[in-house]
Scaffold this motif. Sequence first.
Motif, short mmCIF file in Angstrom:
data_model
loop_
_atom_site.label_atom_id
_atom_site.label_comp_id
_atom_site.label_asym_id
_atom_site.label_seq_id
_atom_site.Cartn_x
_atom_site.Cartn_y
_atom_site.Cartn_z
N ARG A 114 0.83 -1.21 0.00
CA ARG A 114 0.00 0.00 0.00
C ARG A 114 0.86 1.25 0.00
N TYR A 144 -8.28 -3.13 4.79
CA TYR A 144 -8.27 -1.88 4.01
C TYR A 144 -9.54 -1.64 3.20
N LEU A 148 -7.55 -1.07 -0.92
CA LEU A 148 -6.46 -1.92 -1.40
C LEU A 148 -7.06 -3.10 -2.15
#
Length: 231
Positions: A114, A144, A148
């Motif tokens: 990330r 996330y 993500l």
Amino acid sequence: MSALPITINGPLAEVRFDCFDLESYHLFLRCKTLPESQLGYDWETDTYTLTTPARFATMLGVSLEAVVNDRMPLAAHLFDYQAWIVGMALDARRFAIWSDTGTGKTSMYLEWTRQVRHITGGRVLILAPLQVHRQVQAEAQRWYGDDLQIDRLNSREALAAWCKEPGPAVAICNYEKFIPDVLPELRYVAGIVCDESSILKTGGGQIKWNLIKSARGIAYKLSCTATPAPN
């Protein structure tokens, strides 16, 4: 010509050659080491302009801070030792997380992924055995959500096409995509994660050497395994 005729324009670094002195020659020699570049010529100004992905600008003497974004705050769900390891891996850019089973290896490399996507504005590829792909996607969704998303690449052709697409993204595929030969499109990605990387330990494996050659010049590389020296 200025002392450092290098500019950063979005995802590209540009090097301008408008005279041909000794300093320009030394810069030219550094340019020859770039993994990827294109050269253009303007006959009206008698100027050569070399372009290369901005992530390679550090090879020409441009500081990393001039090329990348600042890091985001590390994810709050990480334990203190996990955050420390992720920070160290980002500092090193090329790093190995050899962390025992149960210590959160996947959480650490997902946060690294990330951060690298944000820092570079580019694409990050996760290499992992097929049987853990859904588990990795579920872990990313858990921590996330939609921030993500990880695409699964089911063919070598899909991988090659994904690497060349513009914009930040994350994808996952298996190591066998590097059979039968080198995948030159991999050079377009900004970062690569090798999960369960102990499977590459054999000295002359075809996948191992095709991956090494394909990944030359990638700025961010991460090797992850819980068994670096299995019995």
